[in-house]
Design an enzyme around this catalytic site. Structure first.
Site, PDB file in Angstrom:
ATOM      1  N   ASN A 101      12.273  -9.240   5.524  1.00  0.00           N
ATOM      2  CA  ASN A 101      10.994  -9.064   6.222  1.00  0.00           C
ATOM      3  C   ASN A 101      10.648 -10.405   6.863  1.00  0.00           C
ATOM      4  OD1 ASN A 101       8.381  -8.679   7.036  1.00  0.00           O
ATOM      5  ND2 ASN A 101       7.537  -8.340   4.967  1.00  0.00           N
TER       6      ASN A 101
ATOM      7  N   LYS B 100       8.278 -11.079   8.742  1.00  0.00           N
ATOM      8  CA  LYS B 100       6.817 -11.255   8.901  1.00  0.00           C
ATOM      9  C   LYS B 100       6.508 -11.795  10.304  1.00  0.00           C
ATOM     10  CE  LYS B 100       6.461 -11.688   3.938  1.00  0.00           C
ATOM     11  NZ  LYS B 100       5.740 -12.228   2.768  1.00  0.00           N
TER      12      LYS B 100
ATOM     13  N   HIS C  18       2.869  -2.944   3.062  1.00  0.00           N
ATOM     14  CA  HIS C  18       3.055  -4.298   2.541  1.00  0.00           C
ATOM     15  C   HIS C  18       1.708  -4.843   2.077  1.00  0.00           C
ATOM     16  CE1 HIS C  18       3.986  -8.540   2.257  1.00  0.00           C
ATOM     17  NE2 HIS C  18       5.260  -8.191   2.204  1.00  0.00           N
TER      18      HIS C  18
ATOM     19  N   GLU D 236       0.372  -7.603   2.407  1.00  0.00           N
ATOM     20  CA  GLU D 236      -0.369  -8.367   3.423  1.00  0.00           C
ATOM     21  C   GLU D 236      -1.166  -7.431   4.315  1.00  0.00           C
ATOM     22  OE1 GLU D 236       3.019 -10.635   4.734  1.00  0.00           O
ATOM     23  OE2 GLU D 236       3.011 -11.641   2.791  1.00  0.00           O
TER      24      GLU D 236
ATOM     25  N   GLU E  38       6.494  -5.292  -5.146  1.00  0.00           N
ATOM     26  CA  GLU E  38       6.266  -6.694  -4.774  1.00  0.00           C
ATOM     27  C   GLU E  38       4.948  -7.182  -5.376  1.00  0.00           C
ATOM     28  OE1 GLU E  38       8.509  -7.777  -0.847  1.00  0.00           O
ATOM     29  OE2 GLU E  38       6.495  -7.111  -0.380  1.00  0.00           O
TER      30      GLU E  38
ATOM     31  N   GLY F  25       5.733 -15.395  -1.593  1.00  0.00           N
ATOM     32  CA  GLY F  25       5.571 -16.668  -0.901  1.00  0.00           C
ATOM     33  C   GLY F  25       5.120 -17.812  -1.788  1.00  0.00           C
TER      34      GLY F  25
ATOM     35  N   SER G  88       9.521 -14.007  -3.673  1.00  0.00           N
ATOM     36  CA  SER G  88      10.228 -15.254  -3.945  1.00  0.00           C
ATOM     37  C   SER G  88      11.674 -15.050  -4.417  1.00  0.00           C
ATOM     38  CB  SER G  88       9.444 -16.110  -4.954  1.00  0.00           C
ATOM     39  OG  SER G  88       8.182 -16.481  -4.399  1.00  0.00           O
TER      40      SER G  88
HETATM   41  P1  13P Z   1       8.820 -14.015  -0.083  1.00  0.00           P
HETATM   42  O1  13P Z   1      10.261 -13.673  -0.298  1.00  0.00           O
HETATM   43  O2  13P Z   1       8.620 -15.058   0.977  1.00  0.00           O
HETATM   44  O3  13P Z   1       8.105 -14.289  -1.353  1.00  0.00           O
HETATM   45  O4  13P Z   1       8.130 -12.694   0.542  1.00  0.00           O
HETATM   46  C1  13P Z   1       8.336 -11.480  -0.090  1.00  0.00           C
HETATM   47  C2  13P Z   1       7.806 -10.407   0.778  1.00  0.00           C
HETATM   48  O5  13P Z   1       6.614 -10.274   0.958  1.00  0.00           O
HETATM   49  C3  13P Z   1       8.766  -9.504   1.433  1.00  0.00           C
HETATM   50  O6  13P Z   1       8.138  -8.413   1.992  1.00  0.00           O
END
Ligand code: 13P
Length: 251
Positions: free
Chosen positions: A11, A13, A96, A98, A166, A172, A211
């Site tokens: 992803n 983002k 997601h 976010e 997740e 992150g 992560s």
């Molecule tokens: P990270 O791998 O940067 O922690 O992000 C995970 C994520 O949100 C994938 O959709």
């Protein structure tokens, strides 16, 4: 028990522009194109999807969207429909954290998106996960079970579904869930699927995200209920992402 092909999905983002996205995609194809036994997916920003899809056509790397509208067409400024994506992507991330946290997406909307995607032949990668306050209260399992159940409302195409657990606190932060925690929670996800569709529970892939990197991926993938990873930061470097793909291919 059904054998489940592992999935490594990146992803991206809101990172990369058209040029750097193309370069990243080509780098991943070069390093990982020949790796078998794993489904490899990159999810670029919308503006890069067409060029990335073109560059990866004929390769073993699949392309996904990071979001999709539940509506078919019309006055929905800024949205992108399944029919626009259909010829370009095989997968679409829905729900997601976010989008849930920053844009107020509800599980009802997430379920509508998952159904719309599946109806268009696009496999939804449906995300769920608890935040730190829920975990600290000891409610992670019940929260995720309820969130997943609500986000699967109306879903009937169990062959076209990937679930991604997740935990918000692991995204992150560099602080991944332990493999035990991730296993525990992916088991909860599978139990929810079993309660809704007993025949599908052993075939739906359940991923872990948060992560994931080349240092922790092997242990995570070794867990019986973890079928792959949804990767953010580590998917933005071709070499690192390819290490995850190699680990999954060998798992
Ligand atoms: P990270 O791998 O940067 O922690 O992000 C995970 C994520 O949100 C994938 O959709």
């Amino acid at each position: 028990m059904a054998t489940r092909t592992p999935v490594i999905a990146g992803n991206w983002k809101m990172n990369t522009d058209v040029e750097s996205g193309l370069k990243l995609a080509k780098g991943i194809a070069e390093l990982s194109g020949a790796v078998g036994g794993v489904d490899k997916i990159v999810c670029p920003p919308f503006v890069s999807i067409a060029s990335v899809a073109q560059a990866l056509a004929g390769s073993s790397i699949q392309v996904g969207a990071q979001n999709v509208s539940a509506n078919t067409d019309g006055a929905f400024t800024g949205e992108v429909s399944t029919s626009m994506l259909q010829s370009l992507v095989s997968h679409a991330i829905v729900g997601h954290s976010e989008r849930r946290v920053l844009y107020g997406e509800t599980s009802v909307q997430v379920a509508e998106k998952a159904v719309a995607a599946a109806n268009a032949g696009i496999t939804p990668v449906l995300c769920i996960g608890e935040d730190l306050s829920v975990r600290k209260l000891g409610n992670a399992e019940s929260f995720v079970a309820a969130q997943l159940e609500a986000s699967l409302s109306g879903v009937t195409d169990w062959d076209s579904l990937i679930v991604a657990y997740e935990p918000v606190w692991a995204i992150g932060t560099g602080e991944a869930a332990t493999s035990d925690q991730a296993q525990e929670m992916t088991t909860v996800c599978r139990q929810v699927i079993r309660s809704l569709a007993p025949n599908a529970a052993d075939s739906v892939r359940v991923l872990y995200g948060g992560s994931v990197n080349s240092g922790n991926v092997v242990e995570l993938l070794a867990q019986p209920d973890i079928d792959g990873a949804l990767v953010g930061g580590a998917s933005l470097k071709a070499e690192e992402f390819s290490k995850l793909i190699a680990a999954a291919g060998a798992s």
